[in-house]
Design a protein around this motif. Structure first.
Motif, PDB file in Angstrom:
ATOM      1  N   PHE A 152      -7.090  -8.186  -1.142  1.00 45.30           N
ATOM      2  CA  PHE A 152      -6.455  -9.351  -0.536  1.00 45.30           C
ATOM      3  C   PHE A 152      -5.065  -9.575  -1.116  1.00 45.30           C
ATOM      4  O   PHE A 152      -4.093  -9.817  -0.396  1.00 45.30           O
ATOM      5  CB  PHE A 152      -7.330 -10.592  -0.761  1.00 45.30           C
ATOM      6  CG  PHE A 152      -7.025 -11.715   0.184  1.00 45.30           C
ATOM      7  CD1 PHE A 152      -7.694 -11.828   1.391  1.00 45.30           C
ATOM      8  CD2 PHE A 152      -6.057 -12.648  -0.122  1.00 45.30           C
ATOM      9  CE1 PHE A 152      -7.409 -12.858   2.273  1.00 45.30           C
ATOM     10  CE2 PHE A 152      -5.761 -13.684   0.744  1.00 45.30           C
ATOM     11  CZ  PHE A 152      -6.444 -13.782   1.950  1.00 45.30           C
ATOM     12  N   GLY A 153      -4.977  -9.483  -2.436  1.00 42.66           N
ATOM     13  CA  GLY A 153      -3.685  -9.713  -3.092  1.00 42.66           C
ATOM     14  C   GLY A 153      -2.649  -8.677  -2.707  1.00 42.66           C
ATOM     15  O   GLY A 153      -1.489  -9.007  -2.416  1.00 42.66           O
ATOM     16  N   ILE A 154      -3.055  -7.424  -2.681  1.00 42.51           N
ATOM     17  CA  ILE A 154      -2.094  -6.359  -2.389  1.00 42.51           C
ATOM     18  C   ILE A 154      -1.663  -6.395  -0.924  1.00 42.51           C
ATOM     19  O   ILE A 154      -0.478  -6.210  -0.608  1.00 42.51           O
ATOM     20  CB  ILE A 154      -2.687  -4.979  -2.770  1.00 42.51           C
ATOM     21  CG1 ILE A 154      -2.767  -4.883  -4.298  1.00 42.51           C
ATOM     22  CG2 ILE A 154      -1.846  -3.838  -2.212  1.00 42.51           C
ATOM     23  CD1 ILE A 154      -3.497  -3.676  -4.825  1.00 42.51           C
ATOM     24  N   VAL A 155      -2.621  -6.649  -0.036  1.00 39.96           N
ATOM     25  CA  VAL A 155      -2.235  -6.751   1.376  1.00 39.96           C
ATOM     26  C   VAL A 155      -1.269  -7.919   1.574  1.00 39.96           C
ATOM     27  O   VAL A 155      -0.275  -7.810   2.301  1.00 39.96           O
ATOM     28  CB  VAL A 155      -3.481  -6.904   2.279  1.00 39.96           C
ATOM     29  CG1 VAL A 155      -3.081  -7.232   3.714  1.00 39.96           C
ATOM     30  CG2 VAL A 155      -4.303  -5.626   2.260  1.00 39.96           C
ATOM     31  N   SER A 156      -1.546  -9.032   0.906  1.00 38.38           N
ATOM     32  CA  SER A 156      -0.626 -10.176   0.991  1.00 38.38           C
ATOM     33  C   SER A 156       0.752  -9.791   0.471  1.00 38.38           C
ATOM     34  O   SER A 156       1.781 -10.157   1.060  1.00 38.38           O
ATOM     35  CB  SER A 156      -1.168 -11.360   0.174  1.00 38.38           C
ATOM     36  OG  SER A 156      -2.401 -11.795   0.673  1.00 38.38           O
ATOM     37  N   ALA A 157       0.774  -9.065  -0.632  1.00 41.81           N
ATOM     38  CA  ALA A 157       2.050  -8.652  -1.214  1.00 41.81           C
ATOM     39  C   ALA A 157       2.802  -7.703  -0.283  1.00 41.81           C
ATOM     40  O   ALA A 157       4.027  -7.794  -0.135  1.00 41.81           O
ATOM     41  CB  ALA A 157       1.814  -7.983  -2.569  1.00 41.81           C
ATOM     42  N   VAL A 158       2.050  -6.811   0.353  1.00 42.24           N
ATOM     43  CA  VAL A 158       2.685  -5.878   1.293  1.00 42.24           C
ATOM     44  C   VAL A 158       3.308  -6.654   2.456  1.00 42.24           C
ATOM     45  O   VAL A 158       4.446  -6.374   2.878  1.00 42.24           O
ATOM     46  CB  VAL A 158       1.648  -4.850   1.818  1.00 42.24           C
ATOM     47  CG1 VAL A 158       2.209  -4.070   3.002  1.00 42.24           C
ATOM     48  CG2 VAL A 158       1.232  -3.897   0.708  1.00 42.24           C
TER      49      VAL A 158
END
Lengths: 366, 311
Positions: free
Chosen positions: B254-260
């Motif tokens: 979730f965090g990485i997709v949000s960051a992307v």
């Protein structure tokens, strides 16, 4: 002058802390009511004494006039998405109402923090049912419920902003703001400040005055220096502070050395600007308190300019119209932060742009 | 334009950002997972996070002490844990409704406190980065994993800790037993109520810490600061199949997709309607994964079930 209603606290009435906290307000309300009753009783006694003494009833007559004036106070209910002291959209309206209240007899009730549209709709309906003179839906997002409620209450007057559309209803005033004008001035200055040639913009949702401000900012920067790159990130939220902070961080890591943004979630982005020592351009309210050293200037809304027109129209029983804030009518003002050492040439250019936008010799192109 | 994204510096910064964004989710979801393993569902995570966030922010504002701020977040979480335990374990109130009540309380109470005690937005200083000696100097890896504030490290260290406690200790065995067959656990002398009270307090302490981590990262408080993160954390518990490593995987995803998404929009790679659609990507991805794994995982058998010894 105003009371703040919080729908959320109603659901929490079972918990003692909130009940205690609300208790003080209740006590104040009771105290106020007692004071009013005592004043009325005093007035009655004085009136009776005047009759018994067979003296001219000048003093009671004056008080009666005051009472009549109180009775004629324009009653207003306002529903707003964020806190009354958000240093942004809601506060700009509340501050304006306070300024109007210094010169005009108004009685304002506020329901703030209704970032959930359905809650805002419930509050609007409540105000409409209570028979206020004017119900203000201060948020583009309230357009849906307002269209339904305003049609149900044709005898109640509503105001809705920011919007240039009064929903085709005679009992709805629409108000909007040419936020692109201040955005243009901010963009013009930002393009002169940036060394990297990259500027970051953190926006909420691409709509209303937020989008207009961003578009104006981009136009101003481009007019000053077409080579400057202005990158915009609409985070699709008016309230996600963490995401706004992350967007600002991403901008900085991508080389942006000047930032701006709009709506109440920008406090996350200003935190990054403060942390990194990056110049920030504000809008809606004076945002210098968020960063005394880094806020260059803020576009401040003076809603009182159009509020006065709306109040006049309500009292005159005129049908719904559309009003807008501009530099020309004094509804927009640039606040330059004295804590930021702005180059004199940039300040002069900004003042010239403001003058041009005010007299119509300059246009944002939007 | 996509080439701007696929550069080493942007990818490294994006992954580091993803870890930073995942931290509040991870802390809250780990705590919720422990609670659910004992059979207690707490939908009030969001509210407890808000209370923890305000406690940390207000303490930082008044004392400028990060340590006290974290302590305040933990204490606030513990108090809310005791309240929730009283409601659901002692009074046996329905867990779902009680959790929603806690959420609404947290939302309203923190707003009330903020308005009364703080008023207008006032920034505090951010938690400083702690660069792990030697490791932080490793190219790429160092920036991604070893240049964060201390609460990020704490969150990820709690993953193996939680796994160890749940799977390798008597307390963990009791948690699992209470969450699956509380009647059997009771006959073996395990105090179901005490175990649940403990897991509730632990879960709420971690939710409070999650809120504190968020407030100290953004260095400010605002109404509804958590913006739904507590509810996402609950979804991540299901996503992770009630296992610490799975929860961590979900939080990271979730965090990485949000960051992307943030990077793509920041770089101007996606704009307009595409940008709006992309903003939903983390939530959509989580739902898709939940649907895919839902048939293969089983919730604790006694989840949301009250235990009354008399019956």
């Amino acid at each position: 002058m105003r009371t703040t209603t919080r729908a959320a606290t109603a659901a929490l009435a079972t918990l003692a802390l909130v009940a205690t906290a609300c208790g003080s307000d209740a006590e104040e309300a009771v105290d106020d009511a007692v004071d009013e009753v005592e004043e009325v009783a005093d007035d009655a006694e004085e009136a009776v004494e005047g009759e018994v003494d067979d003296e001219p009833a000048e003093a009671p007559a004056e008080e009666t006039t005051d009472d009549a004036a109180d009775a004629e106070a324009l009653t207003i209910g306002i529903v707003a998405p964020s806190a009354v002291n958000d240093l942004a959209f809601t506060q700009s309206m509340i501050d304006s109402l306070d300024r109007v209240g210094e010169e005009r007899d108004i009685d304002v009730q506020v329901t703030d923090g209704t970032f959930i549209v359905e809650d805002g709709g419930a509050a609007l309906r409540g105000y409409a049912e209570s028979g206020l003179d004017l119900v203000i839906a201060h948020g583009t997002q309230y357009g849906g419920p307002l269209a339904e409620i305003a049609a149900e209450f044709p005898d109640t007057t509503f105001a809705w902003g920011t919007s240039a559309d009064n929903l085709g209803l005679d009992n709805v005033f629409a108000y909007t703001v040419r936020s692109d004008q201040g955005g243009y001035v901010n963009g013009l200055m930002a393009a002169q400040i940036t060394d990297s040639g990259t500027i970051g913009v953190v926006g909420p949702v691409e709509a209303g005055d937020a989008a207009l401000y961003v578009d104006g900012f981009v136009a101003g920067a481009a007019a000053q220096d077409p080579a400057v790159s202005v990158n915009v990130n609409y985070i699709e939220s008016f309230s996600d502070v963490a995401l706004a902070a992350e967007a600002a961080t991403a901008f900085v890591e991508s080389g942006a050395d000047v930032l701006t943004g709009t709506a109440q979630m920008v406090v996350g982005a200003t935190g990054v600007a403060v942390d990194q020592g990056i110049p920030w351009f504000g809008t809606q309210s004076d945002q210098a308190p968020l960063g005394a050293d880094i806020v260059v200037a803020s576009q401040e809304y003076h809603w009182e300019v159009i509020l006065t027109q709306i109040f006049d129209a309500v009292e005159a029983g005129e049908p719904g119209q559309v009003f807008e804030l501009t530099f020309e009518n004094g509804g927009l003002e640039m606040i330059f932060n004295e804590g930021y050492a702005l180059d004199d040439a940039i300040r002069t250019a900004a003042d010239e742009a403001i003058a041009g936008l005010s007299d119509g010799s300059l246009a944002t192109g939007l | 334009m996509w080439g701007d994204f696929f550069t080493t510096s942007v990818l490294v910064a994006t992954l580091a950002s993803g870890i930073r964004l995942a931290t509040p989710f991870l802390l809250a979801a780990l705590g919720e997972a422990i609670g659910q393993r004992s059979g207690v569902l707490n939908l009030g995570v969001e509210g407890v996070m808000l209370i923890g966030a305000f406690a940390a922010y207000f303490t930082k504002l008044r004392t400028d002490s990060a340590l006290l701020a974290v302590g305040a977040a933990l204490a606030a979480g513990a108090v809310m844990g005791l309240v929730y335990a009283f409601m659901t374990v002692v009074m046996q109130a329905e867990q779902g409704i009680s959790g929603i009540g806690i959420f609404l309380f947290g939302l309203g109470f923190t707003d009330l406190l903020y308005q009364k005690q703080v008023g207008t937005p006032q920034p505090v200083s951010k938690l400083g980065k702690v660069e792990i000696p030697l490791l932080s100097d490793i190219p790429w890896i160092g920036e991604i994993f070893f240049q964060h504030n201390v609460l990020v490290y704490v969150a990820f260290l709690l993953v193996p800790t939680a796994w160890f406690v749940i799977n390798k200790t008597t307390f963990g065995l009791n948690i699992r037993a209470v969450g699956e067959t509380p009647e059997a656990a009771d006959t073996l002398g395990v105090s179901v109520r005490l175990v649940r009270l403990q897991t509730i307090v632990i879960g709420n302490v971690m939710a409070g810490l999650a809120g504190g981590a968020l407030a100290l990262e953004v260095a400010i408080f605002q109404q509804n600061l958590t913006a739904g993160q507590g509810f996402i954390a609950i979804a991540l518990v299901y996503f992770g199949a009630w296992r610490p490593a799975g929860v961590m995987a979900g939080a990271l995803l979730f965090g990485i997709v949000s960051a992307v998404v943030v990077r793509l929009k920041t770089l101007g790679i996606v704009e307009g309607a595409s940008s709006s659609l992309l903003s939903m990507a983390p939530a959509i991805l989580t739902i898709v994964v939940l649907v895919i794994v839902s048939g293969r995982i089983a919730a604790p058998a006694a989840l949301t079930r009250h235990f009354d010894r008399a019956t």
